[in-house]
Design a protein around this motif. Structure first.
Motif, PDB file in Angstrom:
ATOM      1  N   VAL A  34       0.847  -1.190   0.000  1.00  0.00           N
ATOM      2  CA  VAL A  34       0.000   0.000   0.000  1.00  0.00           C
ATOM      3  C   VAL A  34       0.883   1.241   0.000  1.00  0.00           C
ATOM      4  O   VAL A  34       1.825   1.348   0.796  1.00  0.00           O
ATOM      5  CB  VAL A  34      -0.986   0.009   1.194  1.00  0.00           C
ATOM      6  N   ASP A 190      -9.618   3.126  -5.072  1.00  0.00           N
ATOM      7  CA  ASP A 190      -8.533   2.939  -4.109  1.00  0.00           C
ATOM      8  C   ASP A 190      -7.209   2.650  -4.791  1.00  0.00           C
ATOM      9  O   ASP A 190      -6.243   2.243  -4.139  1.00  0.00           O
ATOM     10  CB  ASP A 190      -8.880   1.811  -3.128  1.00  0.00           C
ATOM     11  N   GLN A 191      -7.163   2.852  -6.116  1.00  0.00           N
ATOM     12  CA  GLN A 191      -5.923   2.760  -6.880  1.00  0.00           C
ATOM     13  C   GLN A 191      -5.849   3.946  -7.827  1.00  0.00           C
ATOM     14  O   GLN A 191      -6.865   4.562  -8.145  1.00  0.00           O
ATOM     15  CB  GLN A 191      -5.868   1.448  -7.678  1.00  0.00           C
ATOM     16  N   TYR A 235      -5.946   1.603   6.824  1.00  0.00           N
ATOM     17  CA  TYR A 235      -4.623   1.138   6.417  1.00  0.00           C
ATOM     18  C   TYR A 235      -4.552  -0.385   6.384  1.00  0.00           C
ATOM     19  O   TYR A 235      -4.056  -0.978   5.411  1.00  0.00           O
ATOM     20  CB  TYR A 235      -3.557   1.683   7.373  1.00  0.00           C
ATOM     21  N   LEU A 238      -6.422  -1.918   3.348  1.00  0.00           N
ATOM     22  CA  LEU A 238      -5.760  -1.642   2.071  1.00  0.00           C
ATOM     23  C   LEU A 238      -4.426  -2.371   1.958  1.00  0.00           C
ATOM     24  O   LEU A 238      -4.038  -2.797   0.860  1.00  0.00           O
ATOM     25  CB  LEU A 238      -5.554  -0.133   1.910  1.00  0.00           C
ATOM     26  N   ALA A 239      -3.724  -2.549   3.065  1.00  0.00           N
ATOM     27  CA  ALA A 239      -2.460  -3.288   3.029  1.00  0.00           C
ATOM     28  C   ALA A 239      -2.690  -4.749   2.668  1.00  0.00           C
ATOM     29  O   ALA A 239      -1.910  -5.353   1.917  1.00  0.00           O
ATOM     30  CB  ALA A 239      -1.746  -3.177   4.373  1.00  0.00           C
ATOM     31  N   GLY A 242      -3.783  -4.952  -0.990  1.00  0.00           N
ATOM     32  CA  GLY A 242      -2.662  -4.602  -1.841  1.00  0.00           C
ATOM     33  C   GLY A 242      -1.708  -5.741  -2.121  1.00  0.00           C
ATOM     34  O   GLY A 242      -0.828  -5.618  -2.984  1.00  0.00           O
ATOM     35  N   THR A 247      -2.405  -0.881  -3.560  1.00  0.00           N
ATOM     36  CA  THR A 247      -3.452   0.089  -3.269  1.00  0.00           C
ATOM     37  C   THR A 247      -2.821   1.417  -2.833  1.00  0.00           C
ATOM     38  O   THR A 247      -1.607   1.523  -2.671  1.00  0.00           O
ATOM     39  CB  THR A 247      -4.377  -0.434  -2.165  1.00  0.00           C
TER      40      THR A 247
END
Length: 301
Positions: A34, A190-191, A235, A238-239, A242, A247
């Motif tokens: 991320v 989110d990208q 966080y 998304l991590a 990803g 992400t």
């Protein structure tokens, strides 16, 4: 849908539909999952701005001494508290800048520049809106933004966040025409994603309303701990996601909010968590766009 087929009514045609699970893989430097960038809004609010017929600058009659003074805390006190916390934990800023701050409080802009922060335009004042502007007016604001930031920092802006999130139908086309290559004004992904414009090239980098401290404290009425917990949950998710394709997490801040004495410790705990986790590429907006663009087209800025 082929290009020959007309778009459904209501589709502005800014970008193609791209399902989250069926995209080319993005890999961030060092195998991080991320990309995290912090967006301090360094702003200037006029105490008695000219009236815009489409939206009031202040909820109270002008001059609004309370609103002005509350926000001026950013430039007098809380910018320094926020910036020092970010620097302690290795987080550069990508600054959403009210360009007039270069004249009103050049010390704040100089401090951010000395820290290696990146600048993009947030309009001239955050009390002057794009609603109702003609093309010539909008062009003058873009030109003023490029010139003023270059004179103050030796940086050439690459990005745009419309003043107070106000736009015209031509804004994205114009900033691309002037050579800016990313916008923060689309909250749809989110990208990093490509944006369609008449000329130039433009990418949309994920900004955020949901974890923006303005929304956290003014809209959702969160406590400092609740806001910090929301950032960590954002966080962590998304991590994990990803791991399949990188992400982006943006943390948009306003120093007069996050830099208050009773809030800063909880926020600093978020920075400690992300910095120690090992999955975050802690970066700046332009660097994230460059890394994405190389993987998509083989070409950087």
């Amino acid at each position: 849908m082929s290009e020959a087929v007309a778009r459904p009514a209501g589709d502005p045609g800014l970008y193609d539909f791209s399902p989250y699970r069926n995209r080319p893989r993005i890999v961030w430097p060092g195998g991080k999952t991320v990309a995290v960038w912090v967006a301090p809004n360094l702003e200037y609010y006029e105490i008695d701005p000219p009236a815009n017929p489409f939206r009031k600058s202040w909820t109270k009659p002008h001059p609004d001494v309370v609103g002005y003074g509350h926000r001026d805390h950013s430039n007098r006190v809380s910018h320094w508290r926020m910036a020092e916390a970010m620097s302690r934990h290795g987080f550069p800023g990508s600054v959403s800048l009210s360009i007039a701050l270069c004249q009103h409080h050049p010390e704040v802009v100089a401090d951010a520049n000395e820290r290696g922060w990146e600048f993009f335009s947030h309009g001239i004042y955050n009390t002057r809106y794009s609603y109702g502007m003609d093309e010539a007016q909008e062009r003058r604001i873009i030109e003023d933004s490029i010139r003023t930031v270059r004179d103050a920092t030796d940086q050439t802006i690459r990005g745009w966040l419309a003043p107070a999130l106000t736009h015209t139908p031509r804004t994205l086309d114009l900033i691309a025409e002037y050579g800016l290559d990313y916008t923060c004004d689309l909250y749809h992904d989110d990208q990093v994603q490509p944006v369609k414009t008449r000329a130039g090239r433009l990418a949309s980098i994920p900004y955020s309303l949901e974890v923006n401290d303005h929304y956290g404290f003014f809209v959702y009425n969160m406590s400092p701990r609740e806001y910090a917990d929301a950032l960590i949950r954002q966080y962590e998710r998304l991590a994990v996601e990803g791991e399949k394709s990188g992400t982006v997490m943006c943390i948009p801040l306003h120093a007069y909010l996050i830099g208050q004495p009773h809030r800063i410790a909880a926020f600093e705990g978020v920075l400690e968590h992300i910095a120690a986790d090992g999955r975050a590429w802690i970066s700046r907006a332009g660097d994230i766009v460059d890394a994405w663009r190389v993987q998509q087209t083989g070409d950087a800025a």
